[in-house]
Design an enzyme around this catalytic site. Structure first.
Site, PDB file in Angstrom:
ATOM      1  N   LYS A  45     -29.328 -57.981  -5.814  1.00  0.00           N
ATOM      2  CA  LYS A  45     -29.618 -59.310  -5.581  1.00  0.00           C
ATOM      3  C   LYS A  45     -29.028 -60.234  -6.853  1.00  0.00           C
ATOM      4  O   LYS A  45     -28.594 -61.194  -6.627  1.00  0.00           O
ATOM      5  CB  LYS A  45     -31.219 -59.911  -5.439  1.00  0.00           C
ATOM      6  CG  LYS A  45     -31.260 -59.818  -4.041  1.00  0.00           C
ATOM      7  CD  LYS A  45     -31.597 -58.438  -3.387  1.00  0.00           C
ATOM      8  CE  LYS A  45     -31.198 -58.345  -2.141  1.00  0.00           C
ATOM      9  NZ  LYS A  45     -31.366 -56.929  -1.750  1.00  0.00           N
TER      10      LYS A  45
ATOM     11  N   HIS B  63     -38.174 -84.420   3.918  1.00  0.00           N
ATOM     12  CA  HIS B  63     -36.736 -84.620   3.940  1.00  0.00           C
ATOM     13  C   HIS B  63     -35.916 -85.023   2.934  1.00  0.00           C
ATOM     14  O   HIS B  63     -36.713 -85.839   2.130  1.00  0.00           O
ATOM     15  CB  HIS B  63     -36.663 -86.012   5.022  1.00  0.00           C
ATOM     16  CG  HIS B  63     -35.514 -86.228   5.388  1.00  0.00           C
ATOM     17  ND1 HIS B  63     -34.338 -85.614   6.165  1.00  0.00           N
ATOM     18  CD2 HIS B  63     -34.617 -87.522   5.106  1.00  0.00           C
ATOM     19  CE1 HIS B  63     -33.183 -86.054   6.236  1.00  0.00           C
ATOM     20  NE2 HIS B  63     -33.385 -87.110   5.542  1.00  0.00           N
TER      21      HIS B  63
HETATM   22  P1  NAD Z   1     -29.059 -49.232   7.910  1.00  0.00           P
HETATM   23  O1  NAD Z   1     -29.793 -48.346   8.773  1.00  0.00           O
HETATM   24  O2  NAD Z   1     -29.495 -50.663   7.831  1.00  0.00           O
HETATM   25  O3  NAD Z   1     -27.576 -49.296   8.255  1.00  0.00           O
HETATM   26  C1  NAD Z   1     -26.747 -48.044   8.512  1.00  0.00           C
HETATM   27  C2  NAD Z   1     -25.612 -48.179   9.408  1.00  0.00           C
HETATM   28  O4  NAD Z   1     -24.638 -47.237   9.251  1.00  0.00           O
HETATM   29  C3  NAD Z   1     -26.193 -48.618  10.726  1.00  0.00           C
HETATM   30  O5  NAD Z   1     -25.566 -49.943  11.165  1.00  0.00           O
HETATM   31  C4  NAD Z   1     -25.184 -47.354  11.335  1.00  0.00           C
HETATM   32  O6  NAD Z   1     -25.000 -47.579  12.972  1.00  0.00           O
HETATM   33  C5  NAD Z   1     -24.273 -46.919  10.656  1.00  0.00           C
HETATM   34  N1  NAD Z   1     -23.858 -45.649  10.632  1.00  0.00           N
HETATM   35  C6  NAD Z   1     -24.488 -44.442  10.567  1.00  0.00           C
HETATM   36  N2  NAD Z   1     -23.843 -43.332  10.528  1.00  0.00           N
HETATM   37  C7  NAD Z   1     -22.419 -43.774  10.649  1.00  0.00           C
HETATM   38  C8  NAD Z   1     -21.036 -43.294  10.457  1.00  0.00           C
HETATM   39  N3  NAD Z   1     -20.921 -41.833  10.582  1.00  0.00           N
HETATM   40  N4  NAD Z   1     -20.074 -44.175  10.626  1.00  0.00           N
HETATM   41  C9  NAD Z   1     -20.180 -45.309  10.590  1.00  0.00           C
HETATM   42  N5  NAD Z   1     -21.387 -46.046  10.764  1.00  0.00           N
HETATM   43  C10 NAD Z   1     -22.266 -45.158  10.575  1.00  0.00           C
HETATM   44  O7  NAD Z   1     -29.017 -48.342   6.540  1.00  0.00           O
HETATM   45  P2  NAD Z   1     -28.653 -49.008   5.002  1.00  0.00           P
HETATM   46  O8  NAD Z   1     -27.676 -50.251   5.237  1.00  0.00           O
HETATM   47  O9  NAD Z   1     -28.158 -47.757   4.448  1.00  0.00           O
HETATM   48  O10 NAD Z   1     -29.867 -49.295   4.285  1.00  0.00           O
HETATM   49  C11 NAD Z   1     -30.926 -48.204   3.984  1.00  0.00           C
HETATM   50  C12 NAD Z   1     -32.311 -48.929   4.320  1.00  0.00           C
HETATM   51  O11 NAD Z   1     -32.683 -49.558   3.089  1.00  0.00           O
HETATM   52  C13 NAD Z   1     -32.649 -49.815   5.529  1.00  0.00           C
HETATM   53  O12 NAD Z   1     -33.938 -49.344   6.225  1.00  0.00           O
HETATM   54  C14 NAD Z   1     -32.807 -51.194   4.884  1.00  0.00           C
HETATM   55  O13 NAD Z   1     -33.727 -52.088   5.527  1.00  0.00           O
HETATM   56  C15 NAD Z   1     -33.202 -51.010   3.444  1.00  0.00           C
HETATM   57  N6  NAD Z   1     -32.397 -51.797   2.713  1.00  0.00           N
HETATM   58  C16 NAD Z   1     -33.215 -53.164   2.918  1.00  0.00           C
HETATM   59  C17 NAD Z   1     -32.576 -54.356   2.078  1.00  0.00           C
HETATM   60  C18 NAD Z   1     -33.335 -55.579   2.129  1.00  0.00           C
HETATM   61  O14 NAD Z   1     -34.184 -55.718   2.571  1.00  0.00           O
HETATM   62  N7  NAD Z   1     -32.426 -56.764   1.896  1.00  0.00           N
HETATM   63  C19 NAD Z   1     -31.356 -54.231   1.293  1.00  0.00           C
HETATM   64  C20 NAD Z   1     -30.940 -52.904   1.213  1.00  0.00           C
HETATM   65  C21 NAD Z   1     -31.576 -51.788   1.832  1.00  0.00           C
END
Ligand code: NAD
Length: 462
Positions: free
Chosen positions: A53, A444
């Site tokens: 962030k 507003h």
């Molecule tokens: P995620 O599960 O959000 O996304 C992973 C993505 O990678 C998915 O869309 C999936 O389909 C894709 N994917 C998986 N294997 C793949 C491959 N071999 N090739 C291409 N695409 C593939 O996981 P993330 O983004 O790594 O985040 C991890 C965790 O951390 C999540 O649970 C997330 O909620 C958390 N997080 C939260 C925040 C927030 O609250 N703002 C920020 C960052 C991370």
């Protein structure tokens, strides 16, 4: 090796979940020990939410300054990468220091080292290994809060030095000029937002048919459209088959889309395909796992009565605020108090620009659950504050149970969405609040007025 006094509670892992639990327990007078193998604050503070962030704040200022002439301010912003890194690190250090001070003030004892469970019974024995050797500690209760780590997919070349992950990129002194991101989830899109804001080349390769696939379809579509408009290349339904290093040191990523092979070159590749729980438990404990996470019921209860689990090692969303709420609720249970925080309604936020914030069910999830669902969506293109600040097209979508007249979900994609989701979560956590009760006077001009607009549309459809 000395067996010390018996603690009321030992917490393993000082991330947001473990720290919140230890602080609440120690403040309530429980003799509490928290063990951390790395740095206070865990992933969130050190290599997750907070540094991300901070970077997004810097890149957002750069983007706004670059477009400031639209508001009568002419300037030519320049990127100073070392100053961005300094600001990021200062922010992280300040929050880590604050958490360390809160732990100290609470009276919790903090020990650095690697903790392992030795045995369990009426008390749990934990060993801690650090530079001073091995020590053992006993407690009446144990909370596991050991977090998660990047999943490294099985792709040839993934071990090359041009391949990184968010943990490492968030500590890097120098940012790559171009980046291929494997995985278009929350981490992938937040990093894409940061890099495109700075004008750097980004390619996302996502396995599923859409990015942010866990979110409402319209959010995915909008996020994809905005990132593309800012210069990102996005390949959905694609599978990376190999990563290699070219002679000039750049990374070459080969991927398949609909049976045809493509490749893209960049300075670095970031893996963002999800995070796996860090769980190391002796088999004889018999703690039940489900899909690689600890199976819990109630507030963090595992299959062993005095061992609890919270945060990323449990099922569901991996979110810092969820971990903290779970930690406080587990301690409330140990203290025989009512639950401390309502941890059933958990907002999920993505800090892209515009921001994304969701709570409860999407319309399709509610339909699948057989609910008599009604939804309405107000575009922010007519919202005065959004117009005057020149925001991207966004929306507020509300999902309601028609028969009960209550809100059951909300999906926001607009400026300040992550701050606005709170009032909707509050109304959902208190089911006596009906759609009509939400119709308050909103100041507003505010972004929040879009919630009022969506409520009016929803009311017409009820
Ligand atoms: P995620 O599960 O959000 O996304 C992973 C993505 O990678 C998915 O869309 C999936 O389909 C894709 N994917 C998986 N294997 C793949 C491959 N071999 N090739 C291409 N695409 C593939 O996981 P993330 O983004 O790594 O985040 C991890 C965790 O951390 C999540 O649970 C997330 O909620 C958390 N997080 C939260 C925040 C927030 O609250 N703002 C920020 C960052 C991370």
């Amino acid at each position: 090796m000395a067996v010390n006094d018996i603690y009321d509670l030992i917490v393993i892992g000082a991330g947001p979940g473990g720290s919140a639990a230890a602080i609440k327990a120690a403040k309530a007078g429980l003799k509490t020990l928290i063990v951390e193998k790395d740095s206070i604050g865990g992933t969130c503070l050190n290599c997750g939410c907070i540094p991300t962030k901070a970077l997004l704040h810097s890149s957002g200022i750069y983007r706004q300054a670059a477009g400031a002439s639209a508001f009568g301010i002419n300037c030519k912003p320049e990127i100073d990468e070392s100053a961005i890194a300094e600001y990021r690190d200062k922010t992280v250090n300040s929050l880590v220091d604050g958490l360390r001070a809160s732990l100290k003030a609470s009276g919790a004892e903090v020990i650095f080292g690697t903790a392992s469970i030795v045995s369990a019974g009426d008390t749990v024995t934990v060993s801690v290994t650090n530079s001073e050797g091995l020590s053992e500690y006993r407690a009446k209760n144990l909370i596991l809060a050991t977090g998660s780590e990047t999943i490294i997919p099985d792709i040839p070349g993934v071990e090359l030095d041009v391949v990184t992950d968010s943990d490492r990129l968030l500590k890097a002194a120098k940012l790559p000029e171009s980046l291929v991101i494997i995985g278009g989830g929350v981490i992938g899109t937040e990093f894409a937002s940061f890099f495109t804001d700075l004008g750097r080349k980004v390619t996302i390769i996502e396995g599923l048919p859409r990015i942010l696939s866990g979110f409402d379809k319209e959010i995915s579509r909008n996020a994809q459209m905005i990132l593309k408009k800012r210069g990102a290349d996005i390949h959905t339904g694609s599978r990376v088959t190999a990563i290699s290093k070219a002679e000039d040191g750049s990374a070459v990523v080969v991927f398949e889309t609909d049976g045809s092979e493509n490749s893209v070159t960049a300075e670095a590749v970031m893996i963002a395909v999800g995070r796996k729980a860090v769980i190391e438990l002796p088999d004889e404990l018999g703690i039940k796992l489900k899909d690689g996470r600890i199976d819990t019921i109630g507030p963090g209860r595992t299959s062993v009565k005095n061992i609890f689990a919270i945060g990323d090692i449990t099922s569901g969303q991996q979110l810092a605020h969820k971990a903290s709420a779970q930690g406080e609720n587990v301690v409330a249970g140990i203290l025989d108090e009512d639950s401390y925080v309502c941890d059933e309604i958990i907002p999920a936020c993505v800090y892209t620009s515009p921001e994304i914030a969701c709570v409860g069910m999407t319309e399709s999830e509610a339909e699948a659950a057989g609910i008599d669902v009604v939804s309405a969506r107000a575009l922010t293109s007519a919202n005065a504050k959004s117009v005057l600040t020149g925001e991207e097209r966004g929306f507020v979508k509300l999902v309601a149970d028609r028969s009960k007249g209550i809100l059951i979900g909300a999906q926001l994609m607009c400026a300040n969405a992550t701050d606005m989701i709170g009032e909707l979560a509050l109304s959902m956590s208190n089911a006596i609040v009906t759609i009509d009760d939400l119709n308050i006077v909103r100041a507003h001009p505010t972004y929040e007025e879009a919630i009022g607009d969506a409520l009016k549309l929803l009311k017409q459809k009820m």
